[in-house]
Design a protein around this motif. Structure first.
Motif, PDB file in Angstrom:
ATOM      1  N   ASP A 131      31.551  45.351  35.232  1.00  0.00           N
ATOM      2  CA  ASP A 131      30.854  45.952  34.082  1.00  0.00           C
ATOM      3  C   ASP A 131      31.339  45.420  32.735  1.00  0.00           C
ATOM      4  O   ASP A 131      30.666  45.621  31.725  1.00  0.00           O
ATOM      5  CB  ASP A 131      31.023  47.471  34.098  1.00  0.00           C
ATOM      6  N   VAL A 132      32.488  44.784  32.698  1.00  0.00           N
ATOM      7  CA  VAL A 132      33.007  44.268  31.418  1.00  0.00           C
ATOM      8  C   VAL A 132      33.006  42.737  31.457  1.00  0.00           C
ATOM      9  O   VAL A 132      33.353  42.123  32.458  1.00  0.00           O
ATOM     10  CB  VAL A 132      34.432  44.798  31.134  1.00  0.00           C
ATOM     11  N   HIS A 133      32.594  42.161  30.318  1.00  0.00           N
ATOM     12  CA  HIS A 133      32.476  40.696  30.253  1.00  0.00           C
ATOM     13  C   HIS A 133      33.317  40.082  29.144  1.00  0.00           C
ATOM     14  O   HIS A 133      33.331  38.866  28.991  1.00  0.00           O
ATOM     15  CB  HIS A 133      31.014  40.310  30.060  1.00  0.00           C
ATOM     16  N   SER A 134      34.019  40.944  28.378  1.00  0.00           N
ATOM     17  CA  SER A 134      34.890  40.419  27.334  1.00  0.00           C
ATOM     18  C   SER A 134      36.053  41.377  27.130  1.00  0.00           C
ATOM     19  O   SER A 134      36.026  42.525  27.586  1.00  0.00           O
ATOM     20  CB  SER A 134      34.120  40.240  26.019  1.00  0.00           C
ATOM     21  N   VAL A 135      37.062  40.898  26.419  1.00  0.00           N
ATOM     22  CA  VAL A 135      38.242  41.718  26.149  1.00  0.00           C
ATOM     23  C   VAL A 135      37.858  42.903  25.260  1.00  0.00           C
ATOM     24  O   VAL A 135      38.350  44.022  25.454  1.00  0.00           O
ATOM     25  CB  VAL A 135      39.344  40.859  25.485  1.00  0.00           C
ATOM     26  N   GLN A 136      36.931  42.696  24.328  1.00  0.00           N
ATOM     27  CA  GLN A 136      36.488  43.768  23.447  1.00  0.00           C
ATOM     28  C   GLN A 136      35.801  44.889  24.241  1.00  0.00           C
ATOM     29  O   GLN A 136      36.020  46.081  23.991  1.00  0.00           O
ATOM     30  CB  GLN A 136      35.532  43.249  22.365  1.00  0.00           C
ATOM     31  N   GLU A 137      34.965  44.502  25.206  1.00  0.00           N
ATOM     32  CA  GLU A 137      34.314  45.505  26.053  1.00  0.00           C
ATOM     33  C   GLU A 137      35.339  46.270  26.867  1.00  0.00           C
ATOM     34  O   GLU A 137      35.222  47.487  27.035  1.00  0.00           O
ATOM     35  CB  GLU A 137      33.309  44.836  26.997  1.00  0.00           C
ATOM     36  N   LEU A 138      36.335  45.584  27.366  1.00  0.00           N
ATOM     37  CA  LEU A 138      37.393  46.236  28.130  1.00  0.00           C
ATOM     38  C   LEU A 138      38.153  47.237  27.255  1.00  0.00           C
ATOM     39  O   LEU A 138      38.431  48.355  27.687  1.00  0.00           O
ATOM     40  CB  LEU A 138      38.350  45.195  28.712  1.00  0.00           C
ATOM     41  N   CYS A 139      38.452  46.854  26.028  1.00  0.00           N
ATOM     42  CA  CYS A 139      39.138  47.761  25.100  1.00  0.00           C
ATOM     43  C   CYS A 139      38.276  48.988  24.797  1.00  0.00           C
ATOM     44  O   CYS A 139      38.779  50.115  24.736  1.00  0.00           O
ATOM     45  CB  CYS A 139      39.502  47.035  23.805  1.00  0.00           C
TER      46      CYS A 139
ATOM     47  N   GLU B 296      40.841  38.735  33.079  1.00  0.00           N
ATOM     48  CA  GLU B 296      41.346  38.959  34.436  1.00  0.00           C
ATOM     49  C   GLU B 296      42.787  39.477  34.413  1.00  0.00           C
ATOM     50  O   GLU B 296      43.142  40.400  35.134  1.00  0.00           O
ATOM     51  CB  GLU B 296      41.296  37.658  35.258  1.00  0.00           C
ATOM     52  N   TYR B 297      43.602  38.883  33.568  1.00  0.00           N
ATOM     53  CA  TYR B 297      45.010  39.265  33.453  1.00  0.00           C
ATOM     54  C   TYR B 297      45.130  40.712  32.958  1.00  0.00           C
ATOM     55  O   TYR B 297      45.894  41.504  33.516  1.00  0.00           O
ATOM     56  CB  TYR B 297      45.720  38.300  32.497  1.00  0.00           C
ATOM     57  N   LEU B 298      44.381  41.062  31.930  1.00  0.00           N
ATOM     58  CA  LEU B 298      44.416  42.420  31.388  1.00  0.00           C
ATOM     59  C   LEU B 298      43.936  43.442  32.416  1.00  0.00           C
ATOM     60  O   LEU B 298      44.535  44.500  32.595  1.00  0.00           O
ATOM     61  CB  LEU B 298      43.568  42.523  30.117  1.00  0.00           C
ATOM     62  N   TYR B 299      42.834  43.129  33.089  1.00  0.00           N
ATOM     63  CA  TYR B 299      42.284  44.066  34.061  1.00  0.00           C
ATOM     64  C   TYR B 299      43.244  44.265  35.238  1.00  0.00           C
ATOM     65  O   TYR B 299      43.459  45.375  35.696  1.00  0.00           O
ATOM     66  CB  TYR B 299      40.925  43.583  34.573  1.00  0.00           C
ATOM     67  N   ARG B 300      43.834  43.198  35.698  1.00  0.00           N
ATOM     68  CA  ARG B 300      44.748  43.264  36.835  1.00  0.00           C
ATOM     69  C   ARG B 300      46.001  44.073  36.498  1.00  0.00           C
ATOM     70  O   ARG B 300      46.569  44.732  37.359  1.00  0.00           O
ATOM     71  CB  ARG B 300      45.129  41.844  37.251  1.00  0.00           C
TER      72      ARG B 300
ATOM     73  N   MET C 235      49.494  37.335  25.203  1.00  0.00           N
ATOM     74  CA  MET C 235      48.768  36.321  25.926  1.00  0.00           C
ATOM     75  C   MET C 235      49.319  34.927  25.602  1.00  0.00           C
ATOM     76  O   MET C 235      49.255  34.061  26.455  1.00  0.00           O
ATOM     77  CB  MET C 235      47.292  36.377  25.563  1.00  0.00           C
ATOM     78  N   HIS C 236      49.855  34.775  24.397  1.00  0.00           N
ATOM     79  CA  HIS C 236      50.399  33.475  24.041  1.00  0.00           C
ATOM     80  C   HIS C 236      51.675  33.178  24.825  1.00  0.00           C
ATOM     81  O   HIS C 236      51.905  32.036  25.213  1.00  0.00           O
ATOM     82  CB  HIS C 236      50.670  33.392  22.533  1.00  0.00           C
ATOM     83  N   ARG C 237      52.488  34.209  25.059  1.00  0.00           N
ATOM     84  CA  ARG C 237      53.705  33.999  25.847  1.00  0.00           C
ATOM     85  C   ARG C 237      53.372  33.627  27.279  1.00  0.00           C
ATOM     86  O   ARG C 237      54.064  32.841  27.901  1.00  0.00           O
ATOM     87  CB  ARG C 237      54.560  35.258  25.857  1.00  0.00           C
ATOM     88  N   ALA C 238      52.330  34.244  27.820  1.00  0.00           N
ATOM     89  CA  ALA C 238      51.934  33.949  29.194  1.00  0.00           C
ATOM     90  C   ALA C 238      51.154  32.641  29.274  1.00  0.00           C
ATOM     91  O   ALA C 238      50.811  32.193  30.358  1.00  0.00           O
ATOM     92  CB  ALA C 238      51.082  35.084  29.748  1.00  0.00           C
TER      93      ALA C 238
ATOM     94  N   GLN D  48      41.510  51.358  36.105  1.00  0.00           N
ATOM     95  CA  GLN D  48      40.773  50.490  37.024  1.00  0.00           C
ATOM     96  C   GLN D  48      39.812  51.292  37.891  1.00  0.00           C
ATOM     97  O   GLN D  48      38.743  50.813  38.241  1.00  0.00           O
ATOM     98  CB  GLN D  48      41.738  49.707  37.916  1.00  0.00           C
ATOM     99  N   TRP D  49      40.190  52.517  38.220  1.00  0.00           N
ATOM    100  CA  TRP D  49      39.355  53.356  39.046  1.00  0.00           C
ATOM    101  C   TRP D  49      38.065  53.728  38.305  1.00  0.00           C
ATOM    102  O   TRP D  49      37.019  53.869  38.902  1.00  0.00           O
ATOM    103  CB  TRP D  49      40.141  54.600  39.432  1.00  0.00           C
ATOM    104  N   ARG D  50      38.148  53.869  36.966  1.00  0.00           N
ATOM    105  CA  ARG D  50      36.989  54.268  36.177  1.00  0.00           C
ATOM    106  C   ARG D  50      36.204  53.097  35.592  1.00  0.00           C
ATOM    107  O   ARG D  50      35.041  53.252  35.256  1.00  0.00           O
ATOM    108  CB  ARG D  50      37.421  55.187  35.043  1.00  0.00           C
ATOM    109  N   ILE D  51      36.856  51.960  35.436  1.00  0.00           N
ATOM    110  CA  ILE D  51      36.180  50.798  34.848  1.00  0.00           C
ATOM    111  C   ILE D  51      36.023  49.735  35.927  1.00  0.00           C
ATOM    112  O   ILE D  51      37.016  49.239  36.464  1.00  0.00           O
ATOM    113  CB  ILE D  51      36.996  50.212  33.669  1.00  0.00           C
ATOM    114  N   ARG D  52      34.789  49.375  36.207  1.00  0.00           N
ATOM    115  CA  ARG D  52      34.556  48.307  37.190  1.00  0.00           C
ATOM    116  C   ARG D  52      34.711  46.959  36.502  1.00  0.00           C
ATOM    117  O   ARG D  52      34.289  46.769  35.374  1.00  0.00           O
ATOM    118  CB  ARG D  52      33.145  48.410  37.751  1.00  0.00           C
ATOM    119  N   ARG D  53      35.293  46.052  37.199  1.00  0.00           N
ATOM    120  CA  ARG D  53      35.509  44.716  36.637  1.00  0.00           C
ATOM    121  C   ARG D  53      34.179  44.029  36.352  1.00  0.00           C
ATOM    122  O   ARG D  53      34.044  43.288  35.379  1.00  0.00           O
ATOM    123  CB  ARG D  53      36.367  43.879  37.602  1.00  0.00           C
TER     124      ARG D  53
END
Length: 134
Positions: free
Chosen positions: A32-40, A14-18, A1-4, A25-30
């Motif tokens: 439903d997650v509100h942080s990077v930790q939740e996404l992980c 948004e970047y990670l999800y995209r 993320m620092h390079r980007a 992506q088919w199983r995780i709705r955008r």
């Protein structure tokens, strides 16, 4: 993320999800997650589900192959390319196997297992036409 050069948390999410694989992506709705930790955490759950599904598929395939192996060979029901039931050689997506398509014997071609009748090799005899004049 620092390079980007993405420092804001919502932009990182948004970047990670995209850039996730479409199966995640088919199983995780955008929504439903509100942080990077939740996404992980959700991605780890997906990986566990994928592993379970793969194990179930593998078990199902082995039981299907075992059932097919115990059943007697039937030329009309088996594929002439892979020796499995349920499809024809034109629809076969498996690797070809070497087997006799008449009796189902593994490791031998039909021409070697059941040679065509007639024109057999002579066993020690010579015909009158092939005898040399003495």
């Amino acid at each position: 993320m620092h390079r980007a050069n993405i420092t804001a948390d919502h932009r990182q999410l948004e970047y990670l999800y995209r850039n996730m694989h479409f199966s995640y992506q088919w199983r995780i709705r955008r929504t439903d997650v509100h942080s990077v930790q939740e996404l992980c955490r959700e991605a780890a759950n997906c990986e566990r589900l994928f592993a379970l599904e793969q194990a179930e598929r593998k078990e199902k395939d082995t039981t299907r192959e075992a059932a097919a192996a115990t059943a007697p060979y039937n030329r009309a029901e088996c594929c002439w390319r892979c020796n499995q039931r349920g499809h024809t050689r034109f629809d076969c997506k498996r690797l070809p196997r070497k087997f006799c398509s008449q009796c189902g014997k593994d490791g031998v071609m039909t021409k070697d297992c059941h040679p065509p009748p007639g024109n057999e090799k002579r066993t020690g005899e010579t015909s009158a036409a092939h005898q040399s004049p003495e």
